[in-house]
Enzyme design. Sequence first.
Site, PDB file in Angstrom:
ATOM      1  CE1 TYR A 170      -5.418 -26.149  -0.296  1.00  0.00           C
ATOM      2  CE2 TYR A 170      -6.432 -24.732  -1.949  1.00  0.00           C
ATOM      3  CZ  TYR A 170      -6.468 -25.341  -0.713  1.00  0.00           C
ATOM      4  OH  TYR A 170      -7.539 -25.153   0.112  1.00  0.00           O
ATOM      5  NE  ARG A 177      -4.235 -30.941  -1.550  1.00  0.00           N
ATOM      6  CZ  ARG A 177      -5.411 -30.874  -0.925  1.00  0.00           C
ATOM      7  NH1 ARG A 177      -6.316 -29.970  -1.282  1.00  0.00           N
ATOM      8  NH2 ARG A 177      -5.685 -31.685   0.062  1.00  0.00           N
ATOM      9  CG  ASP A 220     -12.813 -29.552   8.449  1.00  0.00           C
ATOM     10  OD1 ASP A 220     -13.548 -30.147   7.638  1.00  0.00           O
ATOM     11  OD2 ASP A 220     -11.838 -28.858   8.100  1.00  0.00           O
TER      12      ASP A 220
END
Length: 305
Positions: A101, A103, A258
Site C-alpha cells: 500500500y 496510502r 463488501d
Amino acid sequence: MGGRFLSIGECMVELSQADDGHLRKGFAGDTFNTAWYARACLPADWSIDYFTALGDDAMSDEMVAFMGGAGIGTESIRRLRGKTPGLYMINLKDGERSFSYWRDSSAARQLAADGDALRTAIEASDVLYFSGITLAILSREDAFTLLAELRRAKAAGKLVAFDPNLRPRLWSSLDAMHTMIAEGGRAATLVMPSFDDEAAHFGDDSISATIRRYRQYGAAMVVVKNGPDGATIGDGTDETLVPAIKVVRVIDTTSAGDSFNGAFLAHYLQHKDAVAAAGFAAKIAAKVIQEYGALVAPEKLKSVK
Ligand code: ADP
C-alpha cells in the site's frame, strides 16, 4: 420509492499483474466496492453517491470519471490541491496474493477535514455507509467530526450501516482501534462485521458474543458474516443463521464481504426483510468469489434473484 445512499471512505488506484506480466490499473476500496454492488442491485430511482477526498491530478480525474461511468454520484467529492489518491498493488507469488500500500498521504485522509461539506452531504442522504477503514485513515479529530455527523443522522432516524473491517495495521495501537470501532458501533443502526476478524481482534468466542458487543455499543441490528458458514442476523432477542451458497471453485474472495454488504443493503432497503436480504446477499457474494477482482460487472449479477 427510492432514496439517496451515501458511502463514505477511500477508493484507491489498484495495480494488479496481468497474465503477460504487465500491470493493470483499476480502482477499488472497501466502501467504494460496497457502493458498486449497491448500485448494481438497487433500481434506478435510488441514487448512490460516494463521499471522499481526491487530488487535482489526472489519476483523481480518471477515478471520478470511472465512478460516474458506474452510475455512482461524485458531486460531493472534495478535490484537494496538490494531493493524489492512495495506491495499492496486488502481488502474486506461487498463487498467493499479498498487498503493498501507498496510502499514508492520500487525499482521502482529509475527507472529514471540512465538517460543513460532510454535513451537507450527510443531510442530503437517507442511508449512510462507512467502515472501520474510513475511521482508521482519519486524524482522531476528523474521525470524531465524522462520527458526530453520523450520530446526528442516526438520531434523525436514518439507516447508518457500518462494517468494522478491522485492520490493526492502519491504527496507531490496538487500544485506538478498539475505542474508535466502539464509537463506530455507537453511531450505527446496523453493523456488518466479519466473525474471523472480530474473534481475532476483540477476542469474541462466539458469533453471539459479537452480536452482543455491537448491540451494547448501540446498534439495533448486527449481521455477522462468516465466510462459507453463512451470516447470522441478530436484532434483539433473535439470532437467525442464513447459510452461504455452496461454491465448489472459489476463484478470488476479494470483495466477498463488501459485495455481501452492498447486496444486503440494496435488498433490505427495498423489502425491509433482513433474512431475505441476507439470502440475496449470499447469492451475490457467491457470484463475486467466482470471478477475479473486487468489482464484478453488474451484467454478471443480473441473473441473481
Ligand atoms: P469478509 O470478506 O468481510 O471477510 P466473509 O469471508 O465472511 O467476509 O464473506 C462474506 C460473505 O461472502 C459470506 O457471508 C458468504 O455469503 C460469502 N462467502 C465468502 N466465502 C465464501 C465461500 N467460500 N463459499 C461461499 N460463500 C462465501
